[in-house]
Structure formats: C-alpha cells, structure tokens
Enzyme design. Structure first.
Site, PDB file in Angstrom:
ATOM      1  N   ASN A   1     -26.646 -10.571 -65.970  1.00 15.51           N
ATOM      2  CA  ASN A   1     -26.661  -9.536 -65.035  1.00 15.51           C
ATOM      3  C   ASN A   1     -27.784 -10.022 -64.013  1.00 15.51           C
ATOM      4  O   ASN A   1     -29.038 -10.018 -64.533  1.00 15.51           O
ATOM      5  CB  ASN A   1     -26.961  -8.150 -65.532  1.00 15.51           C
ATOM      6  N   VAL A   2     -27.457 -10.314 -62.751  1.00 15.75           N
ATOM      7  CA  VAL A   2     -28.367 -11.044 -61.881  1.00 15.75           C
ATOM      8  C   VAL A   2     -29.806 -10.133 -61.474  1.00 15.75           C
ATOM      9  O   VAL A   2     -30.612 -10.696 -60.894  1.00 15.75           O
ATOM     10  CB  VAL A   2     -27.934 -11.452 -60.709  1.00 15.75           C
TER      11      VAL A   2
ATOM     12  N   SER B   1     -24.926 -11.675 -44.895  1.00 18.28           N
ATOM     13  CA  SER B   1     -23.556 -11.103 -44.329  1.00 18.28           C
ATOM     14  C   SER B   1     -24.135 -10.831 -42.907  1.00 18.28           C
ATOM     15  O   SER B   1     -25.017 -10.454 -42.278  1.00 18.28           O
ATOM     16  CB  SER B   1     -23.344  -9.786 -45.082  1.00 18.28           C
TER      17      SER B   1
ATOM     18  N   TYR C   1     -26.521  -1.753 -48.050  1.00 24.23           N
ATOM     19  CA  TYR C   1     -26.024  -3.090 -47.913  1.00 24.23           C
ATOM     20  C   TYR C   1     -26.542  -3.919 -46.870  1.00 24.23           C
ATOM     21  O   TYR C   1     -27.043  -5.288 -47.094  1.00 24.23           O
ATOM     22  CB  TYR C   1     -24.484  -2.986 -48.031  1.00 24.23           C
TER      23      TYR C   1
ATOM     24  N   ALA D   1     -29.325  -3.385 -45.250  1.00 24.84           N
ATOM     25  CA  ALA D   1     -30.770  -3.743 -45.480  1.00 24.84           C
ATOM     26  C   ALA D   1     -30.959  -4.895 -46.542  1.00 24.84           C
ATOM     27  O   ALA D   1     -31.999  -5.551 -46.376  1.00 24.84           O
ATOM     28  CB  ALA D   1     -31.610  -2.430 -45.851  1.00 24.84           C
ATOM     29  N   SER D   2     -30.170  -4.927 -47.703  1.00 24.36           N
ATOM     30  CA  SER D   2     -30.267  -5.937 -48.550  1.00 24.36           C
ATOM     31  C   SER D   2     -29.952  -7.303 -48.039  1.00 24.36           C
ATOM     32  O   SER D   2     -30.662  -8.254 -48.251  1.00 24.36           O
ATOM     33  CB  SER D   2     -29.319  -5.692 -49.700  1.00 24.36           C
ATOM     34  N   LYS D   3     -28.882  -7.145 -47.314  1.00 28.81           N
ATOM     35  CA  LYS D   3     -28.588  -8.668 -46.608  1.00 28.81           C
ATOM     36  C   LYS D   3     -29.604  -9.190 -45.525  1.00 28.81           C
ATOM     37  O   LYS D   3     -29.851 -10.299 -45.400  1.00 28.81           O
ATOM     38  CB  LYS D   3     -27.094  -8.466 -45.973  1.00 28.81           C
TER      39      LYS D   3
ATOM     40  N   ILE E   1     -14.314 -11.300 -45.108  1.00 28.53           N
ATOM     41  CA  ILE E   1     -13.567 -12.210 -45.595  1.00 28.53           C
ATOM     42  C   ILE E   1     -12.757 -11.434 -46.876  1.00 28.53           C
ATOM     43  O   ILE E   1     -12.995 -10.533 -47.670  1.00 28.53           O
ATOM     44  CB  ILE E   1     -14.468 -13.115 -46.549  1.00 28.53           C
TER      45      ILE E   1
HETATM   46  P1  NAP Z   1     -16.489  -9.747 -55.022  1.00 29.34           P
HETATM   47  O1  NAP Z   1     -15.169 -10.277 -54.905  1.00 29.34           O
HETATM   48  O2  NAP Z   1     -17.011  -8.361 -55.365  1.00 29.34           O
HETATM   49  O3  NAP Z   1     -17.363 -10.905 -56.067  1.00 29.34           O
HETATM   50  C1  NAP Z   1     -18.543 -10.496 -56.350  1.00 29.34           C
HETATM   51  C2  NAP Z   1     -18.779 -11.155 -57.860  1.00 29.34           C
HETATM   52  O4  NAP Z   1     -20.214 -10.931 -58.073  1.00 29.34           O
HETATM   53  C3  NAP Z   1     -18.085 -10.528 -58.858  1.00 29.34           C
HETATM   54  O5  NAP Z   1     -17.737 -11.446 -59.758  1.00 29.34           O
HETATM   55  C4  NAP Z   1     -18.972  -9.592 -59.537  1.00 29.34           C
HETATM   56  O6  NAP Z   1     -18.560  -9.238 -60.808  1.00 29.34           O
HETATM   57  C5  NAP Z   1     -20.223 -10.282 -59.476  1.00 29.34           C
HETATM   58  N1  NAP Z   1     -21.394  -9.576 -59.744  1.00 29.34           N
HETATM   59  C6  NAP Z   1     -21.481  -7.901 -59.415  1.00 29.34           C
HETATM   60  N2  NAP Z   1     -22.644  -7.563 -59.865  1.00 29.34           N
HETATM   61  C7  NAP Z   1     -23.277  -8.531 -60.439  1.00 29.34           C
HETATM   62  C8  NAP Z   1     -24.263  -8.566 -61.399  1.00 29.34           C
HETATM   63  N3  NAP Z   1     -25.581  -7.572 -61.446  1.00 29.34           N
HETATM   64  N4  NAP Z   1     -24.826  -9.661 -62.023  1.00 29.34           N
HETATM   65  C9  NAP Z   1     -23.921 -10.895 -62.138  1.00 29.34           C
HETATM   66  N5  NAP Z   1     -22.904 -10.801 -61.266  1.00 29.34           N
HETATM   67  C10 NAP Z   1     -22.327  -9.696 -60.438  1.00 29.34           C
HETATM   68  O7  NAP Z   1     -17.329 -10.135 -53.767  1.00 29.34           O
HETATM   69  P2  NAP Z   1     -17.212 -11.118 -52.793  1.00 29.34           P
HETATM   70  O8  NAP Z   1     -16.712 -10.604 -51.527  1.00 29.34           O
HETATM   71  O9  NAP Z   1     -16.914 -12.584 -53.045  1.00 29.34           O
HETATM   72  O10 NAP Z   1     -18.660 -11.330 -52.284  1.00 29.34           O
HETATM   73  C11 NAP Z   1     -19.586 -12.307 -52.609  1.00 29.34           C
HETATM   74  C12 NAP Z   1     -20.757 -12.281 -51.795  1.00 29.34           C
HETATM   75  O11 NAP Z   1     -20.533 -12.394 -50.518  1.00 29.34           O
HETATM   76  C13 NAP Z   1     -21.610 -11.099 -51.841  1.00 29.34           C
HETATM   77  O12 NAP Z   1     -23.025 -11.302 -51.785  1.00 29.34           O
HETATM   78  C14 NAP Z   1     -21.185 -10.157 -50.815  1.00 29.34           C
HETATM   79  O13 NAP Z   1     -22.041  -9.332 -50.487  1.00 29.34           O
HETATM   80  C15 NAP Z   1     -20.981 -11.304 -49.833  1.00 29.34           C
HETATM   81  N6  NAP Z   1     -20.297 -11.060 -48.493  1.00 29.34           N
HETATM   82  C16 NAP Z   1     -18.842 -10.690 -48.638  1.00 29.34           C
HETATM   83  C17 NAP Z   1     -18.240 -10.509 -47.466  1.00 29.34           C
HETATM   84  C18 NAP Z   1     -16.726 -10.230 -47.750  1.00 29.34           C
HETATM   85  O14 NAP Z   1     -16.112  -9.618 -46.696  1.00 29.34           O
HETATM   86  N7  NAP Z   1     -16.088 -10.190 -48.683  1.00 29.34           N
HETATM   87  C19 NAP Z   1     -18.584 -10.500 -46.213  1.00 29.34           C
HETATM   88  C20 NAP Z   1     -20.084 -10.741 -46.311  1.00 29.34           C
HETATM   89  C21 NAP Z   1     -20.823 -11.129 -47.236  1.00 29.34           C
HETATM   90  P3  NAP Z   1     -17.852  -7.815 -61.076  1.00 29.34           P
HETATM   91  O15 NAP Z   1     -16.732  -7.839 -60.229  1.00 29.34           O
HETATM   92  O16 NAP Z   1     -17.508  -7.984 -62.711  1.00 29.34           O
HETATM   93  O17 NAP Z   1     -18.752  -6.727 -60.898  1.00 29.34           O
END
Ligand code: NAP
Length: 246
Positions: A62-63, A141, A154, A156-158, A187
């Site tokens: 867990n990060v 993001s 979200y 604010a975190s980014k 995405i």
């Molecule tokens: P995702 O499909 O939900 O994948 C995120 C991964 O992170 C999942 O495998 C999740 O595990 C894991 N995770 C969540 N909480 C965690 C924790 N506490 N410790 C370790 N691993 C954890 O999301 P994604 O869309 O690929 O997003 C990846 C990154 O890109 C994120 O930082 C997101 O904010 C950023 N982003 C995404 C988009 C978009 O449009 N998709 C746009 C901008 C930025 P579980 O699923 O088991 O919880």
C-alpha cells in the site's frame, strides 16, 4: 533502449501503470511491479513473460504506508542491487463537489496520490544518490493544472505532485537524478470506466483530437522520460491529453 535498467512501477496491476510496466519491459528494463493487490500483478507479469522476458519481481504494498514502501525498495535492491527508474503511478479518485466532500475522501486521495510519491521517492533517492543516476516519472493529471469541478481532492493532489516533482528535480539534479511528471488528460482505464456514457461523450467533444487516450499513449512518454533520450529534461510536466489543455 533500457537494457540493464531496473524500474519500479507502482499501481502496475492495471490501467496506465500496467501499460508503463509493459512498455519499459519491451525496451529491455527489468521491472519491479508493485500494487495493493497481487492478483492484478499476475496479469501484468504474464504479459511481460509473453514479451519473452524471464519474469519480474512482484511486490504487494500500500503506497500510503512508509514501511510497505521501504520494503518494496529493499526487495528491489536485494534482487537487482539498484533502482534506476521509479514510476509513481498508483492513484485513486473519490469525486464529489467540494462542499459535500467527506474529510476521509480528502485524506484518502491526498495520501494515495501525493504522500505516496514522497514516500517512494524518498526511499528510492537514497540508492539513486549513491549510484549518481536515476529517472523519476510521476503521473500527475491535467486537472492538477486546470482544476476540475467535483475533484477538489484529486486536483489538489495532482497539483501537489507537480510541485513535488519540480522540487525533487531541483534537489537531486546535482546527483544526476532527473524528475519529471506526465499530466494525462482522459485515458481509457478502469478509473475512467466509472464515468457514464453521457460523461464520456461530453469529454470526447472537449478533446481536440476527438477521443480519449489509450494507456499506451502515456506509456510511450514514460519510456522517453525514463530513458537517456530525455537526459537533458528535468522538472518538466509533459501534458498528454489530445489537446484538451492548450
Ligand atoms: P486505475 O486503473 O484505477 O489503476 C490504478 C492502480 O493503482 C490500481 O491497480 C490500484 O489498485 C492501484 N492503487 C490504488 N491505491 C493504491 C495504494 N494505496 N497502494 C498501491 N496501489 C494502489 O487508474 P489509472 O487510470 O490507470 O490511473 C493511473 C494513474 O494515472 C493515477 O495516478 C491517476 O490519477 C493518473 N491519471 C489517470 C487518468 C485517466 O484518465 N485514467 C488521467 C489523469 C491521470 P486497486 O485497483 O486494487 O485499488
């Protein structure tokens, strides 16, 4: 391009993290896969093996928890002896209008998306400083730049990830460690699968290239930032969003 390099990727079980892990492996890197659930990681591992690689290191963590993050880095060092590339990708959303947002949803998003980047970067920086080499890629993001109604926590975190990236780039540059961020737009991943068909339609209309992005389109930029092709690039935010923010 990345032969002999060791890369840690968080949130590597699916979505963008999985695509980045595969793309780095395709370029020859050895990958330390990390995620909160090891089940998803097995799928990423199988896809890496299908590329012809012998395997990779699976770490469940867990990060948001410092001890678990330190254990990932320790396992990486025990197995490979170094860490060259860190991709801070794990992230969550807990959307709501700010006035309705629960304190827990604020805390969970800030600690998963931002505190995690501090913990992982700190843990890897020790070995990167000794090596006098490292490339850190943080997944931010576009909403961390432009804001987004319903995502006060979200966005604010980014924004924090972007400021943290610039600060670490300044602090670590003298040790030949680079830190950059990618700011994806919308995405197609499990994270955005939660959006309704109407929301997706509206989003597509906002995007000049007329579609949501694919995880591979973020992964290709991550490979560039991780590799020596970007050796004179640090402290930057690369927006990958089909033209949404310009
Ligand atoms: P995702 O499909 O939900 O994948 C995120 C991964 O992170 C999942 O495998 C999740 O595990 C894991 N995770 C969540 N909480 C965690 C924790 N506490 N410790 C370790 N691993 C954890 O999301 P994604 O869309 O690929 O997003 C990846 C990154 O890109 C994120 O930082 C997101 O904010 C950023 N982003 C995404 C988009 C978009 O449009 N998709 C746009 C901008 C930025 P579980 O699923 O088991 O919880």
């Amino acid at each position: 391009m990345l032969k002999g390099k060791i890369a840690i990727v968080t949130g590597a079980g699916r979505g963008i993290g999985q695509a980045i892990a595969l793309a780095l492996a395709e370029q020859g890197a050895e990958i330390v896969l990390s995620d909160i659930s090891v089940d998803f990681l097995k799928d990423t591992e199988a896809q890496i093996k299908a590329l012809g690689k012998s395997g990779c290191l699976l770490t469940q963590a867990n990060v948001t928890i410092g001890d678990e993050v330190n254990e990932v880095v320790k396992k990486a060092l025990d197995t490979y002896g170094k860490v060259d590339i860190l991709v801070n990708n794990a992230g969550i959303t807990r959307d709501n209008l700010m006035a309705m947002m629960a304190e827990k949803d604020w805390d969970d998003v800030l600690s998963t998306n931002l505190k995690s980047v501090f913990l992982m970067t700190k843990a890897c920086s020790r070995t990167m400083v000794k090596q006098r080499f490292g490339s850190i890629v943080n997944i931010a993001s576009v909403v961390g730049i432009m804001g987004n109604a319903g995502q006060a926590n979200y966005s604010a975190s980014k924004a924090g990830v972007i400021a943290f990236t610039k600060t670490t780039a300044k602090e670590l540059a003298k040790r030949n460690i680079r830190a950059n961020a990618i700011a994806p737009g919308f995405i197609r991943t499990p994270m955005t699968d939660k959006l309704s068909a109407e929301q997706k339609q509206k989003i597509q209309e906002w995007i000049p290239l007329g579609r949501m992005g694919e995880p591979k389109e973020i992964a290709d930029v991550a490979v560039f930032l991780a590799s020596d092709a970007s050796r004179y690039v640090t402290g930057q935010v690369i927006v990958v969003d089909g033209g949404l923010l310009m």
